[in-house]
Write a protein that holds these residues in place. Structure first.
Motif, PDB file in Angstrom:
ATOM      1  N   VAL A   1       3.988  63.063  78.404  1.00 57.25           N
ATOM      2  CA  VAL A   1       4.971  62.346  77.575  1.00 57.25           C
ATOM      3  C   VAL A   1       5.452  63.218  76.421  1.00 57.25           C
ATOM      4  CG1 VAL A   1       4.147  60.059  78.230  1.00 57.25           C
ATOM      5  CG2 VAL A   1       3.147  61.184  76.228  1.00 57.25           C
ATOM      6  N   ASN A   2       4.609  64.138  75.963  1.00 59.13           N
ATOM      7  CA  ASN A   2       5.059  65.060  74.922  1.00 59.13           C
ATOM      8  C   ASN A   2       6.099  66.041  75.467  1.00 59.13           C
ATOM      9  OD1 ASN A   2       3.511  65.166  72.046  1.00 59.13           O
ATOM     10  ND2 ASN A   2       2.238  64.188  73.615  1.00 59.13           N
ATOM     11  N   CYS A   3       5.890  66.513  76.687  1.00 58.45           N
ATOM     12  CA  CYS A   3       6.892  67.382  77.312  1.00 58.45           C
ATOM     13  C   CYS A   3       8.210  66.627  77.510  1.00 58.45           C
ATOM     14  CB  CYS A   3       6.370  67.902  78.650  1.00 58.45           C
ATOM     15  SG  CYS A   3       5.039  69.111  78.517  1.00 58.45           S
ATOM     16  N   SER A   4       8.123  65.361  77.872  1.00 65.27           N
ATOM     17  CA  SER A   4       9.337  64.557  78.062  1.00 65.27           C
ATOM     18  C   SER A   4      10.083  64.374  76.746  1.00 65.27           C
ATOM     19  CB  SER A   4       8.979  63.197  78.648  1.00 65.27           C
ATOM     20  OG  SER A   4       8.424  63.330  79.946  1.00 65.27           O
ATOM     21  N   LEU A   5       9.345  64.157  75.656  1.00 66.68           N
ATOM     22  CA  LEU A   5       9.995  64.045  74.347  1.00 66.68           C
ATOM     23  C   LEU A   5      10.663  65.360  73.967  1.00 66.68           C
ATOM     24  CD1 LEU A   5      10.628  62.546  71.721  1.00 66.68           C
ATOM     25  CD2 LEU A   5       8.374  63.265  70.870  1.00 66.68           C
ATOM     26  N   HIS A   6       9.985  66.457  74.210  1.00 66.74           N
ATOM     27  CA  HIS A   6      10.551  67.780  73.949  1.00 66.74           C
ATOM     28  C   HIS A   6      11.862  67.966  74.696  1.00 66.74           C
ATOM     29  CE1 HIS A   6      11.034  72.094  73.785  1.00 66.74           C
ATOM     30  NE2 HIS A   6      10.669  72.262  75.056  1.00 66.74           N
TER      31      HIS A   6
END
Length: 279
Positions: free
Chosen positions: A229-234
């Protein structure tokens, strides 16, 4: 003076110098604040830097704990944060965000108003109680896990309060985790309250940002269950042309990882505070 007496004198001077140094170093205070919106007292740890003086004004870093934690987590698990307060001359405030508040004003539980508390009541109390730079240019907020969600959530929604925000292993999209960490107690079940989950996921708040409106640093270990989910936010921030720092390193959802990460983010926030002074 004989040699033995001389050595004893030198040793005494070293001890005294060390004691003086201790009294001048960062001061850790365990204080009680009050939330009018929730009608209760809430504990907080406040760290003031070496040489703190009411004649100066200091920036403030708000540092949030994770799920099941409390205000003492950071100072107990990463006592090095005292050194960062000294080195960068900022105040650190670690509030109690309750066992599982997710730093929200819950739409289903009127007793949970932690956005109001952290972003408004606590900030006002800190500015009244300490010599701070009482503007968004003097405030940053970050945290781990639930606190990483909380920091970005509060900053995205309150850009008049904070000028910089970070997240360490943050739950920046809560929708994939409908049965975890008391989230349903704050938002209702996902099946019956989908709108609450959509509106309160950090990844769905990116539309509130404009390029440069908020200085952002995001950090997550590649073995963390929040890594995806952090990669998706990025990626979403890139799509919207929102400048931000994004760091990944080997590591999981652990204090060893957060101890390393907060050292880097402290530098990030220090640079933000210094640039703000130059304007």
């Amino acid at each position: 003076m004989n040699r033995t007496l001389f050595l004893k004198t030198i040793l005494l001077l070293i001890v005294v110098a060390g004691l003086v140094r201790q009294t001048e170093a960062a001061r850790v205070q365990h204080l009680t604040t009050h939330s009018q919106s929730m009608d209760k007292d809430i504990e907080a740890v406040v760290i003031t830097p070496e040489g703190y003086s009411e004649s100066n004004s200091y920036p403030v870093l708000y540092l949030l704990h994770g799920y099941s934690g409390n205000q003492n987590d950071w100072i107990n698990s990463v006592p090095e944060i005292k050194n960062y307060a000294d080195l960068y001359q900022f105040i650190i405030v670690c509030p109690d965000g309750a066992f599982s508040s997710w730093y929200l004003d819950s739409p289903i539980d009127e007793n949970i108003k932690y956005e109001t508390y952290v972003a408004h009541e606590l900030v006002e109390w800190v500015d009244d109680s300490f010599s701070t730079i009482a503007s968004r240019e003097g405030r940053a907020i970050t945290g781990l896990s639930m606190g990483g969600h909380g920091a970005l959530y509060l900053a995205f929604r309150n850009q008049d309060v904070y000028g910089a925000a970070g997240s360490l292993s943050g739950g920046v999209d809560i929708r994939p985790f409908p049965n975890n960490w008391d989230l349903s107690k704050r938002l209702g079940t996902y099946a019956e309250n989908k709108e609450n989950w959509e509106e309160n996921s950090v990844i769905n708040l990116v539309h509130k940002l404009t390029p440069g409106s908020l200085q952002i640093s995001i950090d997550c270990g590649v073995s963390d269950f929040f890594y995806g989910v952090n990669c998706s936010l990025h990626e979403k921030l890139l799509e919207r042309n929102i400048p931000h720092d994004f760091a990944t390193r080997p590591g999981g959802h652990t204090w060893d990882y957060w101890k390393n990460s907060i050292a880097f983010q402290s530098v990030f926030f220090h640079h933000f505070f210094e640039k703000a002074k130059e304007k």
